[in-house]
Enzyme design. Structure first.
Site, mmCIF file in Angstrom:
data_model
loop_
_atom_site.group_PDB
_atom_site.id
_atom_site.type_symbol
_atom_site.label_atom_id
_atom_site.label_comp_id
_atom_site.label_asym_id
_atom_site.label_seq_id
_atom_site.Cartn_x
_atom_site.Cartn_y
_atom_site.Cartn_z
ATOM 1 N N SER A 126 110.683 -58.056 3.776
ATOM 2 C CA SER A 126 111.052 -57.654 2.487
ATOM 3 C C SER A 126 112.642 -57.742 2.289
ATOM 4 O O SER A 126 113.494 -57.741 3.234
ATOM 5 C CB SER A 126 110.846 -56.137 2.722
ATOM 6 O OG SER A 126 111.477 -55.283 1.748
ATOM 7 N N TYR A 153 110.916 -47.608 7.755
ATOM 8 C CA TYR A 153 110.186 -48.436 7.419
ATOM 9 C C TYR A 153 110.991 -49.760 7.455
ATOM 10 O O TYR A 153 110.498 -50.862 7.785
ATOM 11 C CB TYR A 153 109.643 -48.450 5.843
ATOM 12 C CG TYR A 153 109.069 -49.352 4.920
ATOM 13 C CD1 TYR A 153 107.881 -50.227 5.340
ATOM 14 C CD2 TYR A 153 109.925 -49.843 4.071
ATOM 15 C CE1 TYR A 153 107.698 -51.416 4.538
ATOM 16 C CE2 TYR A 153 109.759 -51.297 3.337
ATOM 17 C CZ TYR A 153 108.451 -51.963 3.523
ATOM 18 O OH TYR A 153 108.429 -52.806 3.044
ATOM 19 N N LYS A 157 110.772 -53.655 9.359
ATOM 20 C CA LYS A 157 110.730 -55.036 9.063
ATOM 21 C C LYS A 157 111.963 -55.976 9.754
ATOM 22 O O LYS A 157 111.511 -56.976 10.067
ATOM 23 C CB LYS A 157 111.015 -55.157 7.476
ATOM 24 C CG LYS A 157 109.990 -54.736 6.528
ATOM 25 C CD LYS A 157 108.463 -55.329 6.752
ATOM 26 C CE LYS A 157 107.571 -54.774 6.167
ATOM 27 N NZ LYS A 157 105.996 -55.378 6.239
ATOM 28 N N GLY A 301 119.001 -42.883 -1.622
ATOM 29 C CA GLY A 301 118.845 -43.954 -1.036
ATOM 30 C C GLY A 301 118.630 -45.219 -1.884
ATOM 31 O O GLY A 301 118.281 -46.404 -1.336
HETATM 32 C C1 UD1 Z 1 111.126 -49.311 -2.595
HETATM 33 C C2 UD1 Z 1 111.760 -48.989 -1.333
HETATM 34 C C3 UD1 Z 1 111.882 -50.243 -0.636
HETATM 35 C C4 UD1 Z 1 110.559 -51.039 -0.195
HETATM 36 C C5 UD1 Z 1 110.008 -51.144 -1.587
HETATM 37 C C6 UD1 Z 1 108.211 -51.453 -1.243
HETATM 38 C C7 UD1 Z 1 113.220 -47.304 -1.614
HETATM 39 C C8 UD1 Z 1 114.427 -46.949 -1.720
HETATM 40 N N1 UD1 Z 1 113.162 -48.582 -1.535
HETATM 41 O O1 UD1 Z 1 112.035 -50.382 -3.150
HETATM 42 O O2 UD1 Z 1 112.390 -50.075 0.765
HETATM 43 O O3 UD1 Z 1 110.636 -52.150 0.356
HETATM 44 O O4 UD1 Z 1 109.805 -50.043 -2.272
HETATM 45 O O5 UD1 Z 1 107.321 -51.209 -2.142
HETATM 46 O O6 UD1 Z 1 112.400 -46.500 -1.537
HETATM 47 N N2 UD1 Z 1 112.052 -45.848 -10.497
HETATM 48 C C9 UD1 Z 1 112.061 -45.012 -11.542
HETATM 49 N N3 UD1 Z 1 111.293 -44.105 -11.618
HETATM 50 C C10 UD1 Z 1 110.068 -44.222 -10.925
HETATM 51 C C11 UD1 Z 1 110.156 -44.978 -9.583
HETATM 52 C C12 UD1 Z 1 110.887 -45.923 -9.686
HETATM 53 O O7 UD1 Z 1 113.143 -44.867 -12.264
HETATM 54 O O8 UD1 Z 1 109.118 -43.300 -10.866
HETATM 55 C C13 UD1 Z 1 113.267 -46.995 -10.120
HETATM 56 C C14 UD1 Z 1 113.791 -46.729 -8.998
HETATM 57 O O9 UD1 Z 1 114.850 -45.915 -8.908
HETATM 58 C C15 UD1 Z 1 114.339 -48.349 -8.731
HETATM 59 C C16 UD1 Z 1 113.162 -49.122 -9.579
HETATM 60 O O10 UD1 Z 1 112.419 -48.173 -10.244
HETATM 61 O O11 UD1 Z 1 115.596 -48.746 -9.204
HETATM 62 C C17 UD1 Z 1 112.246 -49.876 -8.565
HETATM 63 O O12 UD1 Z 1 111.460 -48.708 -7.653
HETATM 64 P P1 UD1 Z 1 110.518 -48.749 -6.556
HETATM 65 O O13 UD1 Z 1 109.355 -49.764 -7.265
HETATM 66 O O14 UD1 Z 1 110.380 -47.667 -5.812
HETATM 67 O O15 UD1 Z 1 111.019 -50.172 -5.614
HETATM 68 P P2 UD1 Z 1 112.470 -50.305 -4.749
HETATM 69 O O16 UD1 Z 1 113.265 -48.953 -4.791
HETATM 70 O O17 UD1 Z 1 112.953 -51.557 -5.055
#
Ligand code: UD1
Length: 341
Positions: A126, A153, A157, A301
């Site tokens: 990842s 997690y 990795k 985070g």
């Molecule tokens: C997250 C994990 C990452 C993991 C990946 C696997 C964290 C900080 N990171 O990545 O370690 O490898 O998932 O699937 O948890 N967002 C919103 N509203 C929501 C959900 C998400 O605004 O309800 C935003 C988040 O702030 C982020 C973006 O959407 O900016 C993508 O979020 P997400 O799909 O959770 O992925 P990652 O944060 O990149």
């Protein structure tokens, strides 16, 4: 024809990869314990490909059962190891479960590969290993520094990558490809397989599609005060089918013996960063469905911005993630509608 053992092959990325492998003429055998998937996925794969994949309900941590799988399928020439727990929050609450599941399963797979003379492995890693890259490393190529993991997690990795490198150092026959995924989204265009999150989705796209379907009242956008053009976080969203195809290319490269290093690493992304608000607005445009949303505080985070420089994968694997984001988002919506029927 060569057979590929796909651990976690009924999971989200695993199932899409099984489809691409089978469509390219590979035999497969899926090993999965259904901890985060179900037998319905096998029906979906069979409906797309026209053939039911071989399947063994086995936990990768179970050495005796894995031994039996390798013995039963002596034509296995390579392994794609997807099987792992992947919920960041859960890993913070239950680190030992994550270390046991994610580390011991790889160790067991590598031990059994060696025992049965199988020398090729593709490992699902990842972009989380890069953390928040400093500005000079954006877009992120494979030489960007690895940073201390923010969650158990993420740490699994990193450690798994080290386990593979150490074992390759000790075993000159082993060939490994480490694929660092950016943010996989979307579903197969047939809507016969896709992502099936457990409970309340933590990832953006499943939350968006569930809100569009009326299952969730509104999307919370985590922060609009980041140092990005519209203030929301930026990610490299990659279509799961494009991602699946990269695995076929990686397997081919190893089996043909063209890999130039014993352990090769590739970043798999589109090369383009999109913000949360861009994803949201494009989704609404493409589907015509309104998504109620609210800007809320930052998620602890979260990384501000990260996107890939996929040039190495483009050049060396002869692969490119080029499905337009509109099609990708539409596929996710089509899948959500299918599973809510
Ligand atoms: C997250 C994990 C990452 C993991 C990946 C696997 C964290 C900080 N990171 O990545 O370690 O490898 O998932 O699937 O948890 N967002 C919103 N509203 C929501 C959900 C998400 O605004 O309800 C935003 C988040 O702030 C982020 C973006 O959407 O900016 C993508 O979020 P997400 O799909 O959770 O992925 P990652 O944060 O990149």
């Amino acid at each position: 024809m060569a057979r590929i053992l796909v651990t976690g092959g009924t999971g989200y990325i695993g199932s899409h990869t099984v489809v691409e492998l089978m469509q390219q003429g590979y035999e497969v055998v899926i090993v999965d314990n259904f901890s985060n998937s179900s037998a319905d996925v096998l029906d979906g794969i069979a409906a797309i490909v026209g053939v039911r994949p071989a399947f063994e309900q086995v936990d990768c941590n179970d050495a005796a059962a894995m031994d039996a799988v390798f013995a039963q399928y002596p034509d296995i020439v390579g392994v794609i190891h997807f099987a792992a727990s992947k919920a960041v929050n859960e890993s913070v609450a239950q680190p030992l479960m994550y270390y046991r599941n994610n580390l011991m399963s790889l160790v067991t797979v590598l031990e059994q590969m060696k025992k049965h003379d199988v020398h090729h492995i593709v490992f699902s890693s990842s972009c989380t290993v890069y953390g928040q890259p400093a500005a000079e490393y954006l877009p992120v190529d494979e030489n960007a520094p690895i940073q201390k993991a923010l969650s158990p997690y993420g740490n699994t990795k990193q450690i798994n990558e080290e386990i593979i490198c150490d074992e390759a150092h000790a075993d000159a026959q082993l060939r490994a490809t480490i694929l660092r995924y950016f943010n996989p989204i979307g579903a197969h265009p047939s809507a016969l397989i896709g992502e099936l999150p457990n409970g309340v989705p933590q990832n953006l796209l499943p939350f968006v599609t569930q809100t569009a379907a009326g299952l969730r009242k509104e999307l919370k956008v985590f922060g609009n005060d980041y140092n990005t053009p519209d203030g929301s976080c930026i990610r490299d969203y990659i279509y799961v089918v494009d991602l699946a195809k990269a695995h076929v290319k990686a397997v081919e490269r190893m089996l043909q013996g063209t890999a130039t290093e014993q352990v090769e690493v590739f970043n798999l992304g589109t090369g383009k960063g999109l913000s949360v608000l861009e994803i949201l607005n494009t989704f609404m445009q493409v589907t015509g469905v309104n998504i109620p949303y609210q800007i809320v505080g930052r998620r602890e985070g979260d990384i501000e911005q990260v996107w890939a420089k996929p040039d190495k994968a483009n050049a060396v694997l002869g692969w490119k993630a080029d499905t337009p984001i509109e099609d990708v988002l539409f596929s996710a919506w089509k899948w959500e509608q299918k599973i809510r029927k």
